[in-house]
Design an enzyme around this catalytic site. Structure first.
Site, mmCIF file in Angstrom:
data_model
loop_
_atom_site.group_PDB
_atom_site.id
_atom_site.type_symbol
_atom_site.label_atom_id
_atom_site.label_comp_id
_atom_site.label_asym_id
_atom_site.label_seq_id
_atom_site.Cartn_x
_atom_site.Cartn_y
_atom_site.Cartn_z
ATOM 1 C CB CYS B 214 -21.972 -7.859 12.607
ATOM 2 S SG CYS B 214 -21.277 -8.721 14.025
ATOM 3 C CB CYS B 217 -18.228 -10.958 11.632
ATOM 4 S SG CYS B 217 -19.965 -10.966 11.157
ATOM 5 C CB CYS B 236 -24.436 -10.890 13.534
ATOM 6 S SG CYS B 236 -23.237 -11.158 12.210
ATOM 7 C CB CYS B 239 -19.970 -13.796 13.946
ATOM 8 S SG CYS B 239 -20.563 -12.271 14.708
ATOM 9 C CG ASP B 369 -19.849 19.438 10.618
ATOM 10 O OD1 ASP B 369 -20.650 20.165 9.997
ATOM 11 O OD2 ASP B 369 -19.504 18.313 10.235
#
Lengths: 243, 471
Positions: B214, B217, B236, B239, B369
């Site tokens: 999340c 949180c 989530c 929260c 990269d």
């Protein structure tokens, strides 16, 4: 025997294609008829490190690395015993820093590492980013390793053995010409790319050591490494020029 | 009269003219670069030109497509629009767009500026040109060496949004938790778009998933359905942060031979959307553009007509024809986009066997990269080798690409390294398959496209709405 690979925190530490190291290690075992099993170990999973033959740990973003430190610190004794017993480990970037004593932030606070090895890391002003060539001696054979580094930390070896000498790029700290670290069967490096695909000599050394630890002391059957050598050589020529 | 401004515009225009004359480059960033050097405050000036507003489109994937779709809709509705339609989405490209559309004295007679802005330069550009509306498509891992880590990018975009005036409006992909969080944390008014999460759309586990935790949180996110990458039906347990109820939602999604169609439900009605481009990622792009246009009071029917004749910009699934075989050219720049392109190859039931060219470069614009190739699920190709006649790898990092395919389990005898673009294109055009798929990174796309347009016939379904290509 079956080689059992522990891929630590693949859910957390999945930056820069580092899972390629595990894929390549496993393929090179399979192509030789050595059975291999990959176990993914995530936060909070039960784990006995001694049961594994090869452990891979990569790097993640800051927050994810924080979660990992917490989880691993709780199992550090278990891991230390396995490392002292000769567990073969490849630790890349954030995983490399974590094996050492601490990471010192710009404001002086120190985030403790696992302390399995003596190196330590300090935050730098700039990131070291770019392709790297390293001269290394692996199992008595001189090899040129290639990879891509991208790190803000400066690592100082504090007496332990480097993986190799930097021919191009920043390496551990951009100043002392070393790259990576070795301790017992632990190999540490800042190199992504990922490291193992283009450096088959290192991969094969890791496989050999994993087998030796289980008392299987035999030479690995050679493989057709045409693409591997072409990719390794192309990068060396790009950075150092043609021989 | 501001002489420095005029000088900046004139020099910019000369650079545009010169690059067109010499045929070198497409002149979509150098003019802006020179003009900025002569008159750094030029964006301040241009900010005041659009009569109705400035809209920015940012995010990782789909910026160019979304931007072009929105421009098409607004023009269809009779508005005058300034846009950086070439995918030149850094500061210099934005300036160039204004120089091109304005007069010598820097006046630009336009209703809207619709600007595609790279997510890494969004903080800078949005501080200079305060947008009235910001569309955010998604956040995936892209060219890490240039931008630092994804977390940092998202946070910087969030900080930039917080600095906008409180009436700036957000158009957000509600299915991406990394995007939806922007509404919660910035406090700006937001409209969400999304796709109804049903099992049929889920393409299964993919490794390159970004948001496992999340963003608010840190607890592990729970997913009902993944649509692709981290887009889906998330919530989530910690929260209560969850996929918002979308203001515009697509359902009954159906992939056709020539495109994709869906039912779309908004607050004021529901409509059928038909796009002439394939892939659910393009449906998301269309939803973003459609949402933005509805919020700008464009009639839904006008928007739908425009979307129905959308023509992709270079490299966004462009079609060619060579000896009665279809040649599909696609830009690849990150694992999520690459996986989508591979799904498209495997899903092509018209062509039992395909010749594939993959061209990978590592210049700055591609990302130096190329480790991310190992986060792409090439293993899916090895599961159905009978669908392919050969894989030709080209570009500066051809060897790395070949190596990746080898470890994915593609038989090495099917893989060739051919660094010369012309030879590589010839080899796939004259291959034994029924069609040709070409995937290239940003700077490899141009040389390949140039060769293709010389040798093969470009397939155009709609000639009335053609876009200039990417720079």
């Amino acid at each position: 025997m079956t080689i059992t690979v522990c891929h630590l925190y693949p859910d957390l530490l999945n930056l820069y294609g580092d899972r390629g190291n595990v894929m390549v290690f496993a393929q090179r075992c399979r192509w030789r008829g050595i059975p291999v099993r990959i176990m993914e170990v995530n936060l909070g999973d039960q784990v006995q490190f001694e049961d594994y033959d090869f452990l891979f740990i990569g790097g993640g973003s800051d927050r994810e690395q924080g979660l990992m430190v917490e989880d691993l610190t709780a199992r550090v004794n278990n891991l230390r015993a396995a490392v002292e017993d000769g567990l073969v480990v490849l630790a890349i970037c954030g995983g490399y820093q974590l094996m050492g004593k601490y990471y010192r932030m710009p404001d002086g606070t120190e985030i403790p590492g696992l302390g399995l090895m003596d190196h330590y890391t300090e935050a730098g002003d700039t990131r070291l980013i770019g392709n790297v060539v390293v001269d290394a001696e692996l199992g008595g054979i001189k090899t040129r390793l290639v990879g891509f580094e991208n790190h803000g930390g400066r690592t100082f070896l504090n007496g332990i053995q480097p993986l190799g000498k930097v021919l191009h790029g920043g390496g551990n700290n951009g100043s002392d010409g070393t790259e990576g670290a070795r301790y017992r069967n632990v190999f540490c490096s800042y190199l992504h790319g990922p490291l193992l695909p283009k450096n088959p000599a290192l991969t094969d050394l890791l496989i050999t050591l994993s087998l030796q630890r289980r008392g299987q002391d035999h030479r690995l059957e050679p493989l057709d490494d045409n693409f591997e050598e072409l990719a390794n050589q192309a990068m060396i020529e790009k950075l150092l020029g043609k021989k | 009269m501001n002489l420095r401004l005029i000088l900046a515009v004139i020099v910019g225009r000369l650079a545009m003219f010169a690059s067109r004359l010499t045929g070198r480059g497409r002149g979509s960033s150098l003019p802006g670069k020179l003009a900025l050097r002569i008159y750094p405050a030029i964006l301040d000036h241009y900010r005041r030109q659009p009569r109705k507003g400035v809209i920015m489109v940012t995010g990782t994937n789909g910026k160019t497509t979304t931007n072009n779709m929105l421009v098409g809709i607004l023009e269809q509705a009779g508005h005058k629009v300034v846009a950086n339609r070439e995918g030149a989405n850094l500061m210099t490209g934005v300036v160039t767009a204004f120089i091109r559309s304005g007069s010598i004295t820097g006046r630009v007679s336009t209703d809207y500026a619709v600007l595609e802005v790279d997510e890494a330069v969004f903080p800078l550009v949005s501080s200079l040109i305060k947008p009235d509306m910001v569309v955010v498509t998604n956040f995936f891992r892209d060219q890490l060496d240039r931008y630092g880590e994804l977390d940092t990018t998202v946070k910087k975009v969030l900080e930039a949004l917080k600095k906008l005036t409180s009436d700036a409006k957000l158009i957000l992909n509600g299915d991406d938790p990394l995007v939806a969080r922007l509404a919660v944390e910035s406090g700006l008014p937001a409209l969400f778009y999304g796709v109804l999460p049903v099992q049929e759309l889920s393409v299964g586990a993919s490794y390159s998933r970004e948001a496992k935790f999340c963003p608010l949180c840190g607890a592990s996110l729970l997913y009902g359905i993944y649509i692709y990458s981290q887009l889906g039906d998330y919530s989530c347990p910690g929260c209560g942060f969850a996929r918002p109820n979308p203001d515009l939602e697509a359902s009954a999604v159906f992939e056709e031979e020539t495109g994709i169609k869906a039912m779309v439900r908004g607050t004021d009605g529901h409509w059928e959307v038909r796009l002439p481009v394939r892939g659910i990622h393009n449906l998301y792009n269309a939803l973003a553009a459609f949402s933005a246009s509805l919020s700008l009071q464009v009639a839904p029917q006008t928007a739908l007509v425009s979307l129905g004749k959308y023509l992709p910009a270079t490299g966004r699934m462009e079609s060619f024809c060579y000896n009665n075989r279809r040649v599909l050219l696609n830009l690849v720049k990150n694992p999520t986009g690459f996986n989508r392109a591979l799904f498209a190859l495997l899903g092509d039931h018209e062509a039992p066997k395909q010749d594939v060219l993959i061209a990978i470069n590592d210049n700055d614009a591609d990302g130096r990269d190329i480790s991310w190739l190992w986060d792409v699920d090439f293993e899916m190709l090895a599961l159905q080798p009978e669908k392919f006649s050969q894989f030709v790898c080209s570009g500066q990092r051809a060897e790395d690409m070949a190596l990746r395919l080898k470890y994915a389990g593609v038989p090495v005898w099917m893989v060739d390294i051919e660094k010369d673009y012309q030879q590589a294109v010839d080899q796939v055009l004259n291959g034994k398959g029924d069609s040709v798929g070409i995937l290239a990174t940003y700077t490899a796309l141009w040389p390949v496209e140039k060769i293709l347009s010389r040798q093969a016939e470009r397939v155009k379904e709609h000639d009335d709405y053609s876009l200039s290509p990417v720079s």
